[in-house]
Design a protein around this motif. Sequence first.
Motif, PDB file in Angstrom:
ATOM      1  N   ARG A 116      37.369  36.644  30.412  1.00 42.64           N
ATOM      2  CA  ARG A 116      35.717  36.700  30.913  1.00 42.64           C
ATOM      3  C   ARG A 116      35.278  37.350  31.914  1.00 42.64           C
ATOM      4  O   ARG A 116      34.427  38.058  31.875  1.00 42.64           O
ATOM      5  N   ARG A 117      36.239  37.499  32.935  1.00 43.41           N
ATOM      6  CA  ARG A 117      35.762  37.988  34.245  1.00 43.41           C
ATOM      7  C   ARG A 117      36.810  39.224  34.623  1.00 43.41           C
ATOM      8  O   ARG A 117      37.983  39.158  34.470  1.00 43.41           O
ATOM      9  N   PRO A 118      36.177  40.460  34.792  1.00 40.24           N
ATOM     10  CA  PRO A 118      37.003  41.330  35.301  1.00 40.24           C
ATOM     11  C   PRO A 118      38.158  41.025  36.576  1.00 40.24           C
ATOM     12  O   PRO A 118      39.254  41.650  36.695  1.00 40.24           O
ATOM     13  N   ASN A 119      37.654  40.210  37.383  1.00 36.52           N
ATOM     14  CA  ASN A 119      38.479  39.932  38.560  1.00 36.52           C
ATOM     15  C   ASN A 119      40.096  39.082  37.777  1.00 36.52           C
ATOM     16  O   ASN A 119      40.787  39.152  38.547  1.00 36.52           O
ATOM     17  N   ASP A 120      39.653  38.394  36.748  1.00 39.81           N
ATOM     18  CA  ASP A 120      40.987  37.758  36.297  1.00 39.81           C
ATOM     19  C   ASP A 120      42.022  38.818  35.949  1.00 39.81           C
ATOM     20  O   ASP A 120      43.159  38.679  36.026  1.00 39.81           O
ATOM     21  N   LYS A 121      41.481  39.920  35.001  1.00 39.59           N
ATOM     22  CA  LYS A 121      42.307  41.083  34.836  1.00 39.59           C
ATOM     23  C   LYS A 121      42.904  41.646  36.099  1.00 39.59           C
ATOM     24  O   LYS A 121      44.051  42.077  36.188  1.00 39.59           O
ATOM     25  N   ALA A 122      42.054  41.832  36.991  1.00 42.54           N
ATOM     26  CA  ALA A 122      42.418  42.381  38.340  1.00 42.54           C
ATOM     27  C   ALA A 122      43.606  41.676  38.853  1.00 42.54           C
ATOM     28  O   ALA A 122      44.707  42.415  39.425  1.00 42.54           O
ATOM     29  N   ILE A 123      43.535  40.553  38.873  1.00 44.78           N
ATOM     30  CA  ILE A 123      44.679  39.648  39.413  1.00 44.78           C
ATOM     31  C   ILE A 123      46.061  39.897  38.725  1.00 44.78           C
ATOM     32  O   ILE A 123      46.951  39.916  39.330  1.00 44.78           O
ATOM     33  N   ILE A 124      45.766  39.849  37.407  1.00 45.90           N
ATOM     34  CA  ILE A 124      46.928  40.371  36.614  1.00 45.90           C
ATOM     35  C   ILE A 124      47.701  41.655  37.179  1.00 45.90           C
ATOM     36  O   ILE A 124      48.826  41.854  37.281  1.00 45.90           O
ATOM     37  N   LEU A 125      46.737  42.693  37.341  1.00 45.32           N
ATOM     38  CA  LEU A 125      47.353  44.026  37.695  1.00 45.32           C
ATOM     39  C   LEU A 125      47.686  43.885  38.895  1.00 45.32           C
ATOM     40  O   LEU A 125      48.934  44.799  39.427  1.00 45.32           O
ATOM     41  N   VAL A 126      47.342  42.861  39.995  1.00 52.48           N
ATOM     42  CA  VAL A 126      47.718  42.989  41.213  1.00 52.48           C
ATOM     43  C   VAL A 126      49.350  42.315  41.126  1.00 52.48           C
ATOM     44  O   VAL A 126      49.939  42.600  41.755  1.00 52.48           O
ATOM     45  N   ASN A 127      49.525  41.473  40.185  1.00 49.35           N
ATOM     46  CA  ASN A 127      50.767  40.960  39.963  1.00 49.35           C
ATOM     47  C   ASN A 127      51.844  41.951  39.738  1.00 49.35           C
ATOM     48  O   ASN A 127      52.760  42.015  40.070  1.00 49.35           O
ATOM     49  N   LEU A 128      51.254  42.556  38.690  1.00 47.63           N
ATOM     50  CA  LEU A 128      52.048  43.816  38.128  1.00 47.63           C
ATOM     51  C   LEU A 128      52.596  44.700  38.974  1.00 47.63           C
ATOM     52  O   LEU A 128      53.699  45.163  39.206  1.00 47.63           O
ATOM     53  N   ALA A 129      51.413  45.170  39.990  1.00 50.27           N
ATOM     54  CA  ALA A 129      51.943  46.008  41.125  1.00 50.27           C
ATOM     55  C   ALA A 129      52.867  45.461  42.103  1.00 50.27           C
ATOM     56  O   ALA A 129      53.575  46.177  42.681  1.00 50.27           O
ATOM     57  N   ASN A 130      52.600  44.174  42.337  1.00 46.45           N
ATOM     58  CA  ASN A 130      53.544  43.492  43.320  1.00 46.45           C
ATOM     59  C   ASN A 130      55.069  43.526  42.645  1.00 46.45           C
ATOM     60  O   ASN A 130      55.993  43.843  43.597  1.00 46.45           O
TER      61      ASN A 130
END
Length: 173
Positions: A116-130
């Motif tokens: 629903r929110r782009p921020n949710d997708k960003a959190i997933i990308l942050v986890n992948l980056a980590n």
Amino acid sequence: MMTSRVRALVLVISFLFLAWTVYARAYQLSGMIIGFMAYLTWSHYREGTVFIATQAFQKQDFERARYLLADIKKPESLRKGRRNYYEFMMGNLALKAEDYDEAERHFQLASRLPFRRPNDKAIILVNLANINLRRKNYERVKAYVEVARKLEVTSRVAHIINKIENEIPKDQS
């Protein structure tokens, strides 16, 4: 929102009521019970136990969340609005168990699903980056950070993205 066992019990009770309504020739009530049973079966495959697992996850009851998510036998049959949260929670649970391969697999799947929110997708990308930062795969870290930067994020997520970028060695930039 029910587990598979509770759903099966409700279906058995519904079937008994259905048999009684047919015996009593209450066909309109029979039709309603059949509709209820059909919805219950549909929701088992398309909704699963994701909603109650989300509630347990938010309360940080990770064992219950893991149990409820394990109740879903075919996550690929979940609708997209449920599958994204299923994959996100499974990725986080794998991350807590330090199973980075499994966590990355679930986060990869979640990144391909709509949120629903782009921020949710960003959190997933942050986890992948980590995860890739821990593996010292800096090219992938940069790619995930670059995609996350393009999304509309909260200041907290933007701060985390900055921290990840600062963790990349200068000779890799």
